[in-house]
Motif scaffolding. Structure first.
Motif, mmCIF file in Angstrom:
data_model
loop_
_atom_site.group_PDB
_atom_site.id
_atom_site.type_symbol
_atom_site.label_atom_id
_atom_site.label_comp_id
_atom_site.label_asym_id
_atom_site.label_seq_id
_atom_site.Cartn_x
_atom_site.Cartn_y
_atom_site.Cartn_z
ATOM 1 N N THR A 150 -17.780 -3.677 0.192
ATOM 2 C CA THR A 150 -18.866 -2.699 0.400
ATOM 3 C C THR A 150 -20.248 -3.279 0.108
ATOM 4 O O THR A 150 -21.256 -2.673 0.452
ATOM 5 N N GLY A 151 -20.280 -4.445 -0.548
ATOM 6 C CA GLY A 151 -21.575 -5.056 -0.858
ATOM 7 C C GLY A 151 -22.087 -5.983 0.232
ATOM 8 O O GLY A 151 -23.107 -6.660 0.044
ATOM 9 N N ASP A 152 -21.405 -6.042 1.366
ATOM 10 C CA ASP A 152 -21.896 -6.875 2.468
ATOM 11 C C ASP A 152 -23.171 -6.232 3.031
ATOM 12 O O ASP A 152 -23.122 -5.118 3.563
ATOM 13 N N PRO A 153 -24.308 -6.938 2.916
ATOM 14 C CA PRO A 153 -25.574 -6.302 3.319
ATOM 15 C C PRO A 153 -25.668 -6.015 4.821
ATOM 16 O O PRO A 153 -26.532 -5.271 5.254
ATOM 17 N N ARG A 154 -24.746 -6.574 5.599
ATOM 18 C CA ARG A 154 -24.810 -6.334 7.045
ATOM 19 C C ARG A 154 -24.207 -4.991 7.450
ATOM 20 O O ARG A 154 -24.290 -4.576 8.593
ATOM 21 N N LEU A 155 -23.545 -4.331 6.511
ATOM 22 C CA LEU A 155 -22.844 -3.086 6.857
ATOM 23 C C LEU A 155 -23.807 -1.959 7.222
ATOM 24 O O LEU A 155 -24.883 -1.825 6.626
ATOM 25 N N ALA A 156 -23.375 -1.123 8.175
ATOM 26 C CA ALA A 156 -24.171 0.068 8.513
ATOM 27 C C ALA A 156 -24.140 1.051 7.338
ATOM 28 O O ALA A 156 -25.139 1.702 7.035
ATOM 29 N N PHE A 157 -22.993 1.155 6.690
ATOM 30 C CA PHE A 157 -22.821 2.037 5.531
ATOM 31 C C PHE A 157 -21.980 1.290 4.500
ATOM 32 O O PHE A 157 -21.018 0.621 4.876
ATOM 33 N N PRO A 158 -22.319 1.390 3.229
ATOM 34 C CA PRO A 158 -21.570 0.631 2.212
ATOM 35 C C PRO A 158 -20.181 1.224 1.946
ATOM 36 O O PRO A 158 -19.938 1.861 0.926
ATOM 37 N N LEU A 159 -19.283 0.997 2.892
ATOM 38 C CA LEU A 159 -17.912 1.505 2.812
ATOM 39 C C LEU A 159 -16.962 0.363 3.132
ATOM 40 O O LEU A 159 -17.311 -0.518 3.927
ATOM 41 N N PRO A 160 -15.749 0.379 2.543
ATOM 42 C CA PRO A 160 -14.827 -0.731 2.801
ATOM 43 C C PRO A 160 -14.262 -0.681 4.222
ATOM 44 O O PRO A 160 -13.868 0.378 4.704
ATOM 45 N N ALA A 161 -14.220 -1.833 4.877
ATOM 46 C CA ALA A 161 -13.607 -1.922 6.208
ATOM 47 C C ALA A 161 -12.107 -2.184 6.031
ATOM 48 O O ALA A 161 -11.642 -2.504 4.937
ATOM 49 N N SER A 162 -11.354 -2.062 7.121
ATOM 50 C CA SER A 162 -9.897 -2.248 7.030
ATOM 51 C C SER A 162 -9.538 -3.701 6.742
ATOM 52 O O SER A 162 -8.451 -3.993 6.238
ATOM 53 N N THR A 163 -10.447 -4.612 7.073
ATOM 54 C CA THR A 163 -10.284 -6.032 6.777
ATOM 55 C C THR A 163 -11.623 -6.499 6.210
ATOM 56 O O THR A 163 -12.668 -6.013 6.652
ATOM 57 N N PHE A 215 0.837 -1.203 0.000
ATOM 58 C CA PHE A 215 0.000 0.000 0.000
ATOM 59 C C PHE A 215 0.873 1.254 0.000
ATOM 60 O O PHE A 215 0.635 2.199 -0.755
ATOM 61 N N MET A 216 1.899 1.233 0.820
ATOM 62 C CA MET A 216 2.810 2.383 0.856
ATOM 63 C C MET A 216 3.463 2.587 -0.511
ATOM 64 O O MET A 216 3.701 3.721 -0.942
ATOM 65 N N SER A 217 3.727 1.504 -1.186
ATOM 66 C CA SER A 217 4.346 1.592 -2.517
ATOM 67 C C SER A 217 3.400 2.253 -3.512
ATOM 68 O O SER A 217 3.823 3.039 -4.368
ATOM 69 N N ALA A 218 2.108 1.929 -3.392
ATOM 70 C CA ALA A 218 1.114 2.543 -4.284
ATOM 71 C C ALA A 218 0.978 4.034 -3.988
ATOM 72 O O ALA A 218 0.882 4.868 -4.897
ATOM 73 N N VAL A 219 1.010 4.361 -2.698
ATOM 74 C CA VAL A 219 0.954 5.773 -2.290
ATOM 75 C C VAL A 219 2.139 6.522 -2.909
ATOM 76 O O VAL A 219 1.990 7.634 -3.434
ATOM 77 N N LEU A 220 3.301 5.888 -2.866
ATOM 78 C CA LEU A 220 4.494 6.538 -3.410
ATOM 79 C C LEU A 220 4.417 6.671 -4.934
ATOM 80 O O LEU A 220 4.844 7.685 -5.500
ATOM 81 N N TRP A 270 -11.753 8.187 2.122
ATOM 82 C CA TRP A 270 -11.611 9.388 1.292
ATOM 83 C C TRP A 270 -10.381 9.277 0.387
ATOM 84 O O TRP A 270 -10.429 9.611 -0.794
ATOM 85 N N TYR A 271 -9.283 8.786 0.953
ATOM 86 C CA TYR A 271 -8.064 8.679 0.144
ATOM 87 C C TYR A 271 -8.291 7.755 -1.061
ATOM 88 O O TYR A 271 -7.949 8.080 -2.198
ATOM 89 N N LEU A 272 -8.902 6.600 -0.793
ATOM 90 C CA LEU A 272 -9.162 5.652 -1.886
ATOM 91 C C LEU A 272 -10.152 6.232 -2.897
ATOM 92 O O LEU A 272 -9.965 6.111 -4.111
ATOM 93 N N ALA A 273 -11.196 6.881 -2.385
ATOM 94 C CA ALA A 273 -12.198 7.445 -3.295
ATOM 95 C C ALA A 273 -11.589 8.536 -4.161
ATOM 96 O O ALA A 273 -11.894 8.642 -5.357
ATOM 97 N N SER A 274 -10.692 9.339 -3.576
ATOM 98 C CA SER A 274 -10.106 10.395 -4.407
ATOM 99 C C SER A 274 -9.182 9.782 -5.453
ATOM 100 O O SER A 274 -9.061 10.310 -6.562
ATOM 101 N N ALA A 275 -8.559 8.627 -5.110
ATOM 102 C CA ALA A 275 -7.747 7.940 -6.126
ATOM 103 C C ALA A 275 -8.645 7.390 -7.235
ATOM 104 O O ALA A 275 -8.317 7.476 -8.428
ATOM 105 N N ILE A 298 -7.644 -4.024 3.402
ATOM 106 C CA ILE A 298 -7.837 -2.886 2.505
ATOM 107 C C ILE A 298 -6.574 -2.612 1.673
ATOM 108 O O ILE A 298 -6.659 -2.111 0.547
ATOM 109 N N ALA A 299 -5.408 -3.000 2.209
ATOM 110 C CA ALA A 299 -4.151 -2.780 1.478
ATOM 111 C C ALA A 299 -4.128 -3.562 0.165
ATOM 112 O O ALA A 299 -3.410 -3.209 -0.770
ATOM 113 N N GLY A 300 -4.937 -4.608 0.089
ATOM 114 C CA GLY A 300 -5.018 -5.399 -1.136
ATOM 115 C C GLY A 300 -5.525 -4.589 -2.322
ATOM 116 O O GLY A 300 -5.352 -4.998 -3.480
ATOM 117 N N PHE A 301 -6.139 -3.447 -2.015
ATOM 118 C CA PHE A 301 -6.658 -2.595 -3.091
ATOM 119 C C PHE A 301 -5.660 -1.503 -3.503
ATOM 120 O O PHE A 301 -6.041 -0.523 -4.157
#
Ligand code: 2M8
Length: 442
Positions: free
Chosen positions: A346-359, A252-257, A382-387, A318-321
């Motif tokens: 984000t498609g897990d119907p149990r989520l409170a909000f359709p956002l990716p969790a850290s795992t 993930f750090m490599s992608a950021v760089l 936000w960082y991922l969405a802006s990417a 999440i680093a897998g993305f």
């Protein structure tokens, strides 16, 4: 989870409250990462905070970046913590033993964090340019005078952490990744065996009283052991490979760089350092390819690699993305976008909000309340969405924006959130959460 006391009435109020959080955490020359838990400046937090601040006050945003740059080491490294005078955080500067190694007058830790800075500086400069007038001038002056320092930072990352040309950055501590106790690091940490450790007293679990939201004491012992190993060789880049029991190629750090190299190339061209732009673009390509090369053909996720054992680390975090941040391969981007929309994310119907969790919320070892082992982190989203947006994906950006604003309307600006209930966890009034609220609203 029901918010008893702080629901926000509307988006206007959300913005007012986010600005109040940043003002409340502002010591004048630095906005602390959080009021009690983190009373200092953290490297990547500061960049997000500056970006959020620039929606309100461009000169103050630039001053934040300048404070961080003032702590840059002679090597080019930007340290992960710049300490204020506030007490109450462990490990403090004494434990780091950086005195005499860091530049005179600088009180800092001795490791780094993900290099999101150039990306966010570019954002601030472009925002200020669009405003025109004094803001534009101030941002231009800042860019002109600081581009060489940002270049030195990237040069250091390339030479001290990725000189092998793999396009992958080595981290010597989970703290460097910013995702401290993510399950990604469980394998490498299981091989860190603390020897004789100076005694220590944690402070984080006094502030976050529910200890299950923080790393365990066993984990902390390993964190401190690595600090000791690095301090023993005086944070000498050349000696770290022979001295430290934790060495991971952080995808993930490599992608950021990779992304930050692109942004810095643009800034270099625009602000008088065009000669360096070609080198920065070469590095951008190198890290982009490095990240793409880690993708597991079976899962479609990018992987870290344990340098000491040579093993791939392919856990569903999440680093897998990472490729969504850096890749230009349309097939890879399409596959990852589909994955992140799917039932493991984000498609897990149990989520409170359709956002990716850290795992992944389907990961058997998921700890939905524990720090980087499961909660949803607003700053990451936000960082991922802006990417995503930068690669043309307005649609997903829009969806995540709506979900993120819904999430934040409970009003605590939590450090992280329980994925299924939306409960704010960790610190409240966390600066980077308030900062990204302002970004979403801008
Ligand atoms: C967390 O890390 C610090 C150590 O650096 C801690 O737990 O004491 C992480 O979430 C890190 O990514 C973040 O920069 C820092 C401040 O928000 O807190």
């Amino acid at each position: 989870w029901q918010n008893p006391d702080r629901p926000v009435a509307d988006l206007g109020e959300l913005g007012d409250r986010a600005r109040a959080v940043l003002a409340g955490n502002d010591l004048g020359t630095m906005v602390t990462a959080a009021p009690d838990l983190y009373p200092h400046m953290w490297s990547w937090d500061a960049a997000f905070v500056a970006s959020g601040l620039s929606t309100v006050d461009v000169p103050r945003a630039l001053a934040e970046m300048s404070s961080l740059l003032a702590a840059q080491w002679h090597s080019g490294m930007i340290p992960h913590i710049v300490f204020s005078d506030a007490p109450g955080y462990f490990p403090g500067v004494d434990r780091w033993r950086t005195a005499g190694v860091s530049p005179e007058g600088v009180s800092s830790s001795g490791i780094c964090q993900p290099p999101v800075h150039a990306t966010l500086v570019r954002r601030i400069v472009e925002r200020a340019a669009a405003r025109g007038g004094q803001d534009a001038q101030a941002a231009e002056d800042f860019a002109r005078s600081t581009v060489p320092q940002w270049i030195r930072w990237h040069e250091w990352l390339r030479s001290a952490r990725a000189a092998d040309g793999s396009g992958l950055v080595t981290v010597y501590h989970g703290w460097e990744s910013g995702m401290d106790n993510s399950p990604r690091f469980d394998g490498p940490y299981s091989r860190v065996h603390p020897g004789e450790l100076e005694p220590f007293q944690r402070t984080d679990t006094r502030i976050v009283e529910d200890a299950s939201q923080r790393p365990s004491d066993e984990e902390y012992a390993r964190y401190l052991w690595l600090v000791q190993q690095m301090a023993d060789v005086r944070f000498d880049d050349a000696r770290l490979p022979g001295a430290v029991d934790f060495q991971v190629k952080d995808v993930f750090m490599s992608a950021v760089l990779a992304a930050a190299n692109e942004d810095l190339a643009v800034l270099a061209e625009d602000y008088g350092h065009g000669g360096e732009a070609a080198q920065l673009r070469e590095w951008a390509a190198e890290f982009r390819e490095g990240v793409d090369s880690t993708v597991d053909p079976e899962t479609g996720l990018a992987r870290d690699r344990d340098v000491l054992t040579g093993e791939w680390i392919g856990l569903p975090t999440i680093a897998g993305f990472a490729p969504l941040v850096s890749s230009t391969d349309p097939l890879l981007r399409a596959r990852q976008s589909e994955l992140i929309d799917g039932p493991d994310w984000t498609g897990d119907p149990r989520l409170a909000f359709p956002l990716p969790a850290s795992t992944s919320t389907r990961y058997p070892e998921l700890r939905p309340r524990q720090y980087w082992r499961g909660p949803v982190w607003p700053v990451m989203n936000w960082y991922l969405a802006s990417a995503l947006r930068r690669h043309g994906d307005e649609e997903r950006y829009g969806r995540w924006r709506e979900a993120s604003l819904d999430q934040l309307m409970e009003g605590h600006f939590g450090e992280y959130y329980e994925p299924f209930t939306g409960e704010p966890l960790g610190s409240w009034d966390q600066s980077w959460t308030a900062a990204v609220a302002l970004e979403w609203l801008d």
